[in-house]
Write a protein that holds these residues in place. Structure first.
Motif, PDB file in Angstrom:
ATOM      1  N   LEU A  80       3.275   5.885  13.742  1.00 48.32           N
ATOM      2  CA  LEU A  80       4.307   5.514  12.568  1.00 48.32           C
ATOM      3  C   LEU A  80       3.922   5.602  11.292  1.00 48.32           C
ATOM      4  O   LEU A  80       4.583   6.182  10.317  1.00 48.32           O
ATOM      5  N   ILE A  81       2.562   4.828  11.223  1.00 51.44           N
ATOM      6  CA  ILE A  81       2.053   4.678   9.722  1.00 51.44           C
ATOM      7  C   ILE A  81       1.625   5.939   9.168  1.00 51.44           C
ATOM      8  O   ILE A  81       2.134   6.138   7.890  1.00 51.44           O
ATOM      9  N   SER A  82       1.057   6.993  10.009  1.00 48.05           N
ATOM     10  CA  SER A  82       0.797   8.129   9.472  1.00 48.05           C
ATOM     11  C   SER A  82       2.070   8.917   8.944  1.00 48.05           C
ATOM     12  O   SER A  82       2.084   9.654   7.991  1.00 48.05           O
ATOM     13  N   GLY A  83       2.972   8.654   9.647  1.00 45.87           N
ATOM     14  CA  GLY A  83       4.121   9.553   9.375  1.00 45.87           C
ATOM     15  C   GLY A  83       4.731   8.898   8.123  1.00 45.87           C
ATOM     16  O   GLY A  83       5.391   9.751   7.276  1.00 45.87           O
ATOM     17  N   LEU A  84       4.811   7.694   7.996  1.00 45.49           N
ATOM     18  CA  LEU A  84       5.423   7.032   6.712  1.00 45.49           C
ATOM     19  C   LEU A  84       4.472   7.494   5.476  1.00 45.49           C
ATOM     20  O   LEU A  84       5.033   7.803   4.424  1.00 45.49           O
ATOM     21  N   PHE A  85       2.918   7.495   5.495  1.00 41.08           N
ATOM     22  CA  PHE A  85       2.181   7.938   4.536  1.00 41.08           C
ATOM     23  C   PHE A  85       2.129   9.369   4.081  1.00 41.08           C
ATOM     24  O   PHE A  85       2.002   9.812   2.844  1.00 41.08           O
ATOM     25  N   LEU A  86       2.090  10.098   5.212  1.00 51.26           N
ATOM     26  CA  LEU A  86       2.095  11.661   4.743  1.00 51.26           C
ATOM     27  C   LEU A  86       3.652  12.087   4.849  1.00 51.26           C
ATOM     28  O   LEU A  86       3.639  13.457   4.520  1.00 51.26           O
ATOM     29  N   GLY A  87       4.494  11.466   5.473  1.00 43.50           N
ATOM     30  CA  GLY A  87       6.035  12.076   5.160  1.00 43.50           C
ATOM     31  C   GLY A  87       6.725  11.548   4.278  1.00 43.50           C
ATOM     32  O   GLY A  87       7.118  11.838   3.179  1.00 43.50           O
ATOM     33  N   ILE A  88       6.980  10.175   4.463  1.00 44.98           N
ATOM     34  CA  ILE A  88       8.165   9.549   3.405  1.00 44.98           C
ATOM     35  C   ILE A  88       7.493   9.372   2.168  1.00 44.98           C
ATOM     36  O   ILE A  88       8.009   9.660   0.984  1.00 44.98           O
ATOM     37  N   ALA A  89       6.305   8.792   1.794  1.00 42.08           N
ATOM     38  CA  ALA A  89       5.475   8.794   0.518  1.00 42.08           C
ATOM     39  C   ALA A  89       5.615  10.126  -0.086  1.00 42.08           C
ATOM     40  O   ALA A  89       5.822   9.794  -1.415  1.00 42.08           O
ATOM     41  N   MET A  90       5.209  10.752   0.834  1.00 41.88           N
ATOM     42  CA  MET A  90       5.224  12.196  -0.057  1.00 41.88           C
ATOM     43  C   MET A  90       6.379  12.965  -0.486  1.00 41.88           C
ATOM     44  O   MET A  90       6.604  13.077  -1.651  1.00 41.88           O
ATOM     45  N   GLY A  91       7.443  12.494   0.307  1.00 40.16           N
ATOM     46  CA  GLY A  91       8.867  13.000  -0.193  1.00 40.16           C
ATOM     47  C   GLY A  91       9.219  12.192  -1.316  1.00 40.16           C
ATOM     48  O   GLY A  91      10.087  12.726  -1.989  1.00 40.16           O
ATOM     49  N   ALA A  92       9.201  10.783  -1.035  1.00 45.49           N
ATOM     50  CA  ALA A  92       9.605   9.904  -2.248  1.00 45.49           C
ATOM     51  C   ALA A  92       8.886  10.490  -3.523  1.00 45.49           C
ATOM     52  O   ALA A  92       9.680  10.573  -4.599  1.00 45.49           O
ATOM     53  N   GLY A  93       7.648  10.839  -3.270  1.00 49.17           N
ATOM     54  CA  GLY A  93       7.020  11.219  -4.648  1.00 49.17           C
ATOM     55  C   GLY A  93       7.352  12.350  -5.187  1.00 49.17           C
ATOM     56  O   GLY A  93       7.786  12.561  -6.442  1.00 49.17           O
ATOM     57  N   GLY A  94       8.010  13.504  -4.452  1.00 53.77           N
ATOM     58  CA  GLY A  94       8.877  14.443  -4.967  1.00 53.77           C
ATOM     59  C   GLY A  94      10.094  14.345  -5.673  1.00 53.77           C
ATOM     60  O   GLY A  94      10.317  14.750  -6.630  1.00 53.77           O
ATOM     61  N   ILE A  95      10.927  13.297  -4.960  1.00 59.08           N
ATOM     62  CA  ILE A  95      12.057  12.634  -5.838  1.00 59.08           C
ATOM     63  C   ILE A  95      11.507  12.277  -7.065  1.00 59.08           C
ATOM     64  O   ILE A  95      12.284  12.466  -8.219  1.00 59.08           O
ATOM     65  N   LEU A 146       0.859  -1.260   0.048  1.00 58.05           N
ATOM     66  CA  LEU A 146      -0.113  -0.004  -0.056  1.00 58.05           C
ATOM     67  C   LEU A 146       1.027   1.141   0.047  1.00 58.05           C
ATOM     68  O   LEU A 146       0.601   2.222  -0.791  1.00 58.05           O
ATOM     69  N   PHE A 147       1.847   1.314   0.757  1.00 57.62           N
ATOM     70  CA  PHE A 147       2.875   2.352   0.797  1.00 57.62           C
ATOM     71  C   PHE A 147       3.614   2.558  -0.381  1.00 57.62           C
ATOM     72  O   PHE A 147       3.644   3.607  -0.987  1.00 57.62           O
ATOM     73  N   SER A 148       3.969   1.406  -1.068  1.00 58.33           N
ATOM     74  CA  SER A 148       4.814   1.504  -2.365  1.00 58.33           C
ATOM     75  C   SER A 148       3.726   2.061  -3.407  1.00 58.33           C
ATOM     76  O   SER A 148       4.019   3.094  -4.112  1.00 58.33           O
ATOM     77  N   GLY A 149       2.462   1.845  -3.519  1.00 60.56           N
ATOM     78  CA  GLY A 149       1.477   2.308  -4.533  1.00 60.56           C
ATOM     79  C   GLY A 149       1.174   3.571  -4.216  1.00 60.56           C
ATOM     80  O   GLY A 149       1.075   4.360  -5.231  1.00 60.56           O
ATOM     81  N   SER A 150       1.256   4.154  -2.816  1.00 57.09           N
ATOM     82  CA  SER A 150       0.679   5.381  -2.517  1.00 57.09           C
ATOM     83  C   SER A 150       2.096   6.223  -2.771  1.00 57.09           C
ATOM     84  O   SER A 150       1.615   7.378  -3.367  1.00 57.09           O
ATOM     85  N   THR A 151       3.367   5.827  -2.920  1.00 55.38           N
ATOM     86  CA  THR A 151       4.485   6.799  -3.204  1.00 55.38           C
ATOM     87  C   THR A 151       4.330   6.822  -4.755  1.00 55.38           C
ATOM     88  O   THR A 151       4.827   8.040  -5.244  1.00 55.38           O
ATOM     89  N   PHE A 185      -1.933  -2.005  -5.436  1.00 50.16           N
ATOM     90  CA  PHE A 185      -3.034  -1.697  -4.613  1.00 50.16           C
ATOM     91  C   PHE A 185      -3.955  -2.915  -4.850  1.00 50.16           C
ATOM     92  O   PHE A 185      -4.524  -3.445  -3.706  1.00 50.16           O
ATOM     93  N   ILE A 186      -3.848  -3.621  -5.913  1.00 51.31           N
ATOM     94  CA  ILE A 186      -4.844  -4.809  -5.996  1.00 51.31           C
ATOM     95  C   ILE A 186      -4.127  -6.024  -5.106  1.00 51.31           C
ATOM     96  O   ILE A 186      -4.881  -6.923  -4.744  1.00 51.31           O
ATOM     97  N   LEU A 187      -2.609  -6.094  -5.208  1.00 51.98           N
ATOM     98  CA  LEU A 187      -2.055  -7.205  -4.416  1.00 51.98           C
ATOM     99  C   LEU A 187      -2.197  -7.115  -2.759  1.00 51.98           C
ATOM    100  O   LEU A 187      -1.787  -7.887  -2.202  1.00 51.98           O
ATOM    101  N   VAL A 188      -2.662  -5.812  -2.360  1.00 51.64           N
ATOM    102  CA  VAL A 188      -3.040  -5.625  -0.928  1.00 51.64           C
ATOM    103  C   VAL A 188      -4.000  -6.443  -0.465  1.00 51.64           C
ATOM    104  O   VAL A 188      -5.120  -6.571  -0.960  1.00 51.64           O
ATOM    105  N   LYS A 189      -3.718  -7.275   0.773  1.00 50.88           N
ATOM    106  CA  LYS A 189      -4.908  -8.265   1.126  1.00 50.88           C
ATOM    107  C   LYS A 189      -5.023  -7.395   2.490  1.00 50.88           C
ATOM    108  O   LYS A 189      -4.309  -7.187   3.328  1.00 50.88           O
ATOM    109  N   THR A 190      -6.399  -6.827   2.572  1.00 44.02           N
ATOM    110  CA  THR A 190      -6.773  -6.113   3.840  1.00 44.02           C
ATOM    111  C   THR A 190      -7.058  -7.089   5.105  1.00 44.02           C
ATOM    112  O   THR A 190      -7.147  -8.370   4.906  1.00 44.02           O
TER     113      THR A 190
END
Length: 381
Positions: free
Chosen positions: A322-337, A205-210, A369-374
């Motif tokens: 931690l998860i919130s920081g990853l998705f709103l911090g690292i994923a957004m920053g990596a998207g900027g890269i 999910l994090f990778s797809g979000s990035t 996202f399809i591969l994510v198992k909830t």
């Protein structure tokens, strides 16, 4: 106090907190033309803010989850506002400007994990998507209002007037002091659920979000230039991008609410998938069809943003910070890269060729996202 009102207060706080980062972008031309800073020096200010915020958000989240660190939402907003507003007092002292930007970045970083932790605590399973979307939209509106407010301030008296931007932060912090939202964010323990938390779906999910962030920021960055090259006046081009972003706000609220009814994964996969032909249509059409394509693209792409955050909270209930920081911090920053990579491709092969890659990036994101198992304990699959 009912959950909608409590999250509404956090949404307003989110709006105020996110006003300040875009101000650094609005300062660029003034610092370059009036204060003699080079392009690199001026651009380094928002970069330092973004890096500080992106890298520290997971740290604040981890400390909240593991060590019980409590950072007041009001204090976070004050730091965000103080750091940026002090730039009005030290425009000729570059090192102090960098220190101010770092202070603001720390405030920005500490706000999101703590506030999202509270949203996760307030929201129930049947309204988590809608309430999370409401909170995230507050940040979107803040990002949109920031440049407008900065433009008014700068045009009224230049950089020294930026000091007045402390007012929204002080008002918001004071109101939060009068009507505090509990800082004691109790996280649901995995022992309570009886299930082991699994990082694999979160990583997918994090990778797809990035990848989605790459396309999100890439479209915001390069579509104005693309439209100008296609013959649209600059003002019209920027207005079309603003229209796309407004459609994105509507998409976020709709996606979050719909995910409460039909399931989060369905919303994420379907909307990301539908954003692919919408973006392709932007590159293939003109006139009213291009405008409609941009609105549909904005609506569909942004519709899944807050839903993925809600999904991640349900997957990792004991690590919401931690998860919130990853998705709103690292994923957004990596998207900027990723946007930087798109810029390099545009320099080498042309802007159109660089934009043509975005649909393929979204295809990969959709597959992830399809591969994510909830989790089996949630009905939102």
């Amino acid at each position: 106090m009912n959950p909608l009102r409590r999250v509404g207060e956090l949404t307003i706080a989110h709006l105020v907190n996110d006003i300040y980062a875009p101000v650094l972008m609005a300062l660029q031309p003034v610092l370059i033309t009036m204060y003699g800073y080079g392009y690199f020096e001026a651009a380094l200010l928002p970069v330092v803010h973004s890096l500080t915020s992106s890298l520290l958000q997971p740290l604040f989240g981890y400390l909240a989850d593991k060590k019980g660190l409590k950072v007041s939402v009001g204090l976070s907003i004050l730091l965000s506002g103080i750091g940026v507003s002090l730039l009005g007092l030290v425009p000729n002292l570059y090192l102090l400007m960098l220190v101010c930007v770092i202070i603001s970045g720390i405030g920005h970083a500490s706000f999101h994990p703590g506030a999202l932790c509270k949203v996760s605590q307030i929201a129930t399973g049947s309204s988590r998507g809608k309430l999370t979307s409401l909170f995230v939209v507050g940040g979107n509106l803040g990002m949109a209002l920031g440049p407008i407010i900065a433009g008014i301030i700068l045009s009224s008296g230049g950089v020294p007037q930026v000091v007045w931007l402390i007012i929204p932060a002080v008002i918001a912090a004071f109101l939060l002091y009068l009507h505090p939202i509990s800082d004691n964010c109790q996280i649901e323990s995995k022992k309570q659920t009886g299930e082991k938390e699994n990082w694999r779906p979160v990583i997918l999910l994090f990778s797809g979000s990035t990848l989605r962030s790459w396309v999100t920021f890439g479209s915001m960055t390069f579509l104005p230039t693309y439209l100008v090259l296609e013959g649209y006046p600059l003002l019209e081009a920027t207005m079309l991008v603003s229209l796309m972003l407004l459609a994105g706000v509507a998409g976020q609220m709709s996606g979050g609410t719909l995910s409460d009814r039909i399931g989060r994964k369905k919303v994420v996969v379907i909307t990301t998938l539908l954003s692919i032909p919408a973006f392709a249509a932007i590159l293939l059409t003109h006139g009213i069809f291009l405008i409609l394509s941009m609105m549909i693209f904005g609506f569909m792409l942004w519709a899944s943003f807050s839903v993925t955050i809600a999904m991640s909270h349900e997957m990792m209930p004991s690590k919401v910070g931690l998860i919130s920081g990853l998705f709103l911090g690292i994923a957004m920053g990596a998207g900027g890269i990723g946007v930087s990579l798109s810029g390099l491709l545009a320099d080498r092969f042309g802007l159109y060729a660089s934009l043509e890659i975005f649909p393929f990036i979204l295809v990969i994101a959709t597959i992830l996202f399809i591969l994510v198992k909830t989790p089996g304990r949630t009905i939102h699959q």
